[in-house]
Design an enzyme around this catalytic site. Sequence first.
Site, PDB file in Angstrom:
ATOM      1  N   HIS A   1       0.653  -1.316  -0.265  1.00 50.45           N
ATOM      2  CA  HIS A   1       0.225  -0.295   0.099  1.00 50.45           C
ATOM      3  C   HIS A   1       0.819   1.140  -0.148  1.00 50.45           C
ATOM      4  O   HIS A   1       0.890   1.697   0.857  1.00 50.45           O
ATOM      5  CB  HIS A   1      -0.851  -0.017   0.924  1.00 50.45           C
ATOM      6  CG  HIS A   1      -2.256   0.826   1.384  1.00 50.45           C
ATOM      7  ND1 HIS A   1      -2.647   1.406   0.237  1.00 50.45           N
ATOM      8  CD2 HIS A   1      -3.002   1.349   1.815  1.00 50.45           C
ATOM      9  CE1 HIS A   1      -3.201   2.448  -0.007  1.00 50.45           C
ATOM     10  NE2 HIS A   1      -3.873   2.533   1.706  1.00 50.45           N
TER      11      HIS A   1
ATOM     12  N   ARG B   1      -3.163  12.002   2.495  1.00 50.45           N
ATOM     13  CA  ARG B   1      -3.238  11.402   1.296  1.00 50.45           C
ATOM     14  C   ARG B   1      -3.484  12.195   0.251  1.00 50.45           C
ATOM     15  O   ARG B   1      -2.796  11.865  -0.422  1.00 50.45           O
ATOM     16  CB  ARG B   1      -4.719  10.245   1.382  1.00 50.45           C
ATOM     17  CG  ARG B   1      -4.020   9.366   2.611  1.00 50.45           C
ATOM     18  CD  ARG B   1      -2.945   8.283   2.593  1.00 50.45           C
ATOM     19  NE  ARG B   1      -3.884   7.611   0.913  1.00 50.45           N
ATOM     20  CZ  ARG B   1      -4.124   6.144   0.866  1.00 50.45           C
ATOM     21  NH1 ARG B   1      -4.664   5.637   1.837  1.00 50.45           N
ATOM     22  NH2 ARG B   1      -4.423   5.959  -0.179  1.00 50.45           N
TER      23      ARG B   1
ATOM     24  N   CYS C   1      -3.275   3.482   9.840  1.00 43.14           N
ATOM     25  CA  CYS C   1      -3.854   3.818   8.104  1.00 43.14           C
ATOM     26  C   CYS C   1      -5.307   4.235   8.082  1.00 43.14           C
ATOM     27  O   CYS C   1      -6.249   4.716   7.275  1.00 43.14           O
ATOM     28  CB  CYS C   1      -3.230   2.592   7.268  1.00 43.14           C
ATOM     29  SG  CYS C   1      -4.381   1.399   8.024  1.00 43.14           S
TER      30      CYS C   1
HETATM   31  N1   CP Z   1      -6.137   3.685   4.441  1.00 44.48           N
HETATM   32  C1   CP Z   1      -6.740   3.300   2.943  1.00 44.48           C
HETATM   33  O1   CP Z   1      -6.260   3.173   2.124  1.00 44.48           O
HETATM   34  O2   CP Z   1      -8.326   3.322   3.332  1.00 44.48           O
HETATM   35  P1   CP Z   1      -9.138   3.647   2.485  1.00 44.48           P
HETATM   36  O3   CP Z   1      -9.557   1.862   1.878  1.00 44.48           O
HETATM   37  O4   CP Z   1     -10.456   4.087   2.963  1.00 44.48           O
HETATM   38  O5   CP Z   1      -8.673   3.905   1.321  1.00 44.48           O
HETATM   39  N1  NVA Z   2      -4.973  -3.957   5.141  1.00 43.53           N
HETATM   40  C1  NVA Z   2      -6.060  -3.196   5.055  1.00 43.53           C
HETATM   41  C2  NVA Z   2      -5.645  -2.069   4.745  1.00 43.53           C
HETATM   42  C3  NVA Z   2      -7.091  -0.962   4.458  1.00 43.53           C
HETATM   43  C4  NVA Z   2      -7.047   0.273   4.105  1.00 43.53           C
HETATM   44  C5  NVA Z   2      -7.030  -4.060   3.891  1.00 43.53           C
HETATM   45  O1  NVA Z   2      -5.646  -4.799   3.030  1.00 43.53           O
HETATM   46  O2  NVA Z   2      -7.523  -4.249   4.338  1.00 43.53           O
END
Ligand code: CP
Ligand code: NVA
Length: 313
Positions: A135, A298, A270
């Site tokens: 991510h 972000r 996050c």
């Molecule tokens: N942290 C993040 O990526 O959040 P979302 O899944 O809401 O985009």
């Molecule tokens: N680790 C989580 C992050 C979400 C932003 C997922 O992949 O669901």
Amino acid sequence: MMKRCLKHFLTMQECSSEEISYLIRASEILKIQYKTTRYTPKVLKGKTLAMIFQKPSTRTRVSFEVAMYHLGGKAIYLNWNELQLIRGETIPDTAKTISKYVDGITARVFLHKDLEILAEYAEVPVINALSDLWHPCQALADIFTIYEHFRTFEGIKVAYVGDGNNVCNSLLIACSKVGLDISIATPKGYEPYKFAIEYAKDNSEKTRSNITITNDPREAVMKANIIYTDVWVSMGQEKDTEKRLKVFLPYQVNSELIKVASENHIIMHCLPARRGYEITDEIIDGPRSVVWEQAENRLHTQKALLAQLILSR
Ligand code: CP
Ligand code: NVA
């Protein structure tokens, strides 16, 4: 603009430390300008971004759409299940087609491999909006948030406690690229992705960042300046929920655990959070939590990233 330019942004491992520093500086300028004047230079006027999503999103989707709008361009949200992909059109054919219409693609996928195929065949920059392994957009906002708070990366220790997942892998890469020390505590069998550890160790030879992988949350949090956690059940892992909630219980970020942290610490997540599981209400809502600034950032870091990737094509 930077001399060497990024082609895609899939893991952050493809960026040099200098490129990351540039993005952090640009994010700060864009943020200050936007917060003081509500204005962002329209450097992407007439440009378009396709946003392909296989999974739900709040922050990533909204911040990318707004970032494109503020930069003078337009984002087009595309649900994977409503594209011809769902009827069997291949990812390469989709990538080549969409590239004829837009100036960039951001995609949130289950399998990172699918994103690599998309990037291989796309004729425009591809940004990872989250995959099972990485991510990087989150990690970029995270290190910007840390920099904003401490004004340096030197001598600052990050502790990540919980699942060695996509967010953890990218945080590890980001910290090792900028010279932040990072200590990760996960249960046995839930450590970060082996390539994330390998890349980070390589990076740390240049940046001297200290990397520790442990199964002991107290060891990780000891004297840490940043305590970071994420959900115990990521998107796509729902069938393992019962098992995971048990295994991760000793890894909750709560007032007991943070007693061993540095006095000068901040709390990061996050988001979205599962309150009462990986983090307690009193910690996420407490005075040291920066989770809302982190989410806000972000927007600013993605503006910098979009401008850099799209303008340097
Ligand atoms: N942290 C993040 O990526 O959040 P979302 O899944 O809401 O985009
Ligand atoms: N680790 C989580 C992050 C979400 C932003 C997922 O992949 O669901």
